[in-house]
Design an enzyme around this catalytic site. Structure first.
Site, mmCIF file in Angstrom:
data_model
loop_
_atom_site.group_PDB
_atom_site.id
_atom_site.type_symbol
_atom_site.label_atom_id
_atom_site.label_comp_id
_atom_site.label_asym_id
_atom_site.label_seq_id
_atom_site.Cartn_x
_atom_site.Cartn_y
_atom_site.Cartn_z
ATOM 1 N N GLY A 13 63.794 24.417 27.699
ATOM 2 C CA GLY A 13 64.650 23.622 26.816
ATOM 3 C C GLY A 13 66.072 23.626 27.340
ATOM 4 N N GLN A 18 75.100 23.105 26.842
ATOM 5 C CA GLN A 18 74.986 24.021 27.981
ATOM 6 C C GLN A 18 75.481 23.417 29.289
ATOM 7 O OE1 GLN A 18 70.732 25.018 26.773
ATOM 8 N NE2 GLN A 18 71.349 26.943 27.694
ATOM 9 N N CYS A 47 67.676 32.683 27.693
ATOM 10 C CA CYS A 47 68.574 31.524 27.594
ATOM 11 C C CYS A 47 69.223 31.305 28.943
ATOM 12 C CB CYS A 47 69.638 31.767 26.516
ATOM 13 S SG CYS A 47 70.751 30.371 26.313
ATOM 14 N N LEU A 48 69.255 30.061 29.386
ATOM 15 C CA LEU A 48 69.842 29.746 30.683
ATOM 16 C C LEU A 48 71.341 30.037 30.706
ATOM 17 C CD1 LEU A 48 67.904 26.424 31.368
ATOM 18 C CD2 LEU A 48 67.486 28.664 32.416
ATOM 19 N N HIS A 64 66.127 27.351 18.712
ATOM 20 C CA HIS A 64 67.051 27.889 19.718
ATOM 21 C C HIS A 64 68.010 26.784 20.197
ATOM 22 C CE1 HIS A 64 67.721 30.386 23.570
ATOM 23 N NE2 HIS A 64 68.200 29.196 23.904
ATOM 24 N N HIS A 93 72.232 25.951 19.697
ATOM 25 C CA HIS A 93 73.230 25.620 20.736
ATOM 26 C C HIS A 93 74.159 24.510 20.263
ATOM 27 C CE1 HIS A 93 72.328 28.037 24.252
ATOM 28 N NE2 HIS A 93 71.046 27.689 24.272
HETATM 29 O O1 GNR Z 1 63.917 28.612 29.122
HETATM 30 C C1 GNR Z 1 64.038 29.058 27.972
HETATM 31 N N1 GNR Z 1 63.063 29.844 27.461
HETATM 32 C C2 GNR Z 1 63.000 30.225 26.139
HETATM 33 C C3 GNR Z 1 62.113 31.223 25.776
HETATM 34 C C4 GNR Z 1 61.990 31.626 24.455
HETATM 35 C C5 GNR Z 1 62.763 31.021 23.493
HETATM 36 C C6 GNR Z 1 63.674 30.029 23.829
HETATM 37 C C7 GNR Z 1 63.784 29.627 25.134
HETATM 38 S S1 GNR Z 1 64.894 28.369 25.556
HETATM 39 C C8 GNR Z 1 65.276 28.780 27.205
HETATM 40 C C9 GNR Z 1 66.141 27.713 27.848
HETATM 41 C C10 GNR Z 1 67.467 27.633 27.138
HETATM 42 O O2 GNR Z 1 68.373 28.407 27.306
HETATM 43 N N2 GNR Z 1 67.605 26.687 26.260
HETATM 44 O O3 GNR Z 1 68.741 26.578 25.550
HETATM 45 NI NI NI Z 2 69.523 28.608 25.435
#
Ligand code: GNR
Ligand code: NI
Length: 174
Positions: free
Chosen positions: A46, A51, A94-95, A136, A140
């Site tokens: 996602g 971001q 989260c990235l 999630h 953001h």
């Molecule tokens: O890549 C992502 N993996 C993930 C794993 C568990 C719950 C949420 C996520 S989202 C994350 C990518 C991201 O930072 N999206 O904002």
């Molecule tokens: Ni994230």
């Protein structure tokens, strides 16, 4: 398509609330394609526009595991219209928080109202990983990161670590 740079915490932009779009035009669609490419490259499941430093309410998601069968979701102005009472726990990453993972409890199911790639209003019922991912990403758009659900101590330790990593990477002159 172009990949964009993903902002890393601590960054004040990640804490800002994003604004809804008036319409989905070609420029929006170009942005959504760039977001998807950026997400696939990372790789992640996602990505919120926040971001990549764009404060608009846009999310892309693809939780498919199979590299061949991609199932991207483009969500504009997403609104969670139902959250279940029962919860589930997932290990989240989260990235914008590279190398950091934590178990987070959220409503197990959610229903979403959104505008799709073609500008049509749609609804979606989600459970499992998709439900967690949607929540999630909507966080953001409101300036919230998963570390905000941890104890102050754990959260501060993670932020300190990320700041240290940032400073050391900034010392490398290319
Ligand atoms: O890549 C992502 N993996 C993930 C794993 C568990 C719950 C949420 C996520 S989202 C994350 C990518 C991201 O930072 N999206 O904002
Ligand atoms: Ni994230």
């Amino acid at each position: 398509m172009t990949t964009r740079k993903i902002l890393i915490e601590p960054d004040p932009i990640l804490r800002k609330k994003s604004s809804p779009l008036q319409k989905v035009d070609d420029q929006t669609r170009k942005l959504m394609k760039d977001m998807l490419e950026t997400m696939y490259k990372a790789p992640g499941i996602g990505l919120a526009a926040t971001q990549i430093g764009i404060l608009k309410r846009i999310i892309v998601i693809d939780i498919s595991k199979n590299e061949e069968k991609k199932t991207p979701l483009f969500l504009v102005n997403p609104e969670i219209i139902f959250r279940s009472k029962n919860t589930s726990v997932y290990e989240e990453g989260c990235l914008s928080l590279p190398g950091q993972f934590a178990e987070i409890e959220r409503p197990a199911e959610c229903h979403l109202k959104y505008i799709n790639f073609d500008g049509k209003t749609k609804e979606l019922k989600a459970d499992g990983l998709l439900s967690t991912c949607i929540q999630h990403e909507v966080d953001h758009l409101n300036g919230i990161l998963f570390i905000d659900y941890l104890s102050k101590l754990k959260k501060n330790m993670i932020i300190k670590k990320l700041l240290k990593q940032k400073k050391s990477s900034q010392r490398i002159v290319v």
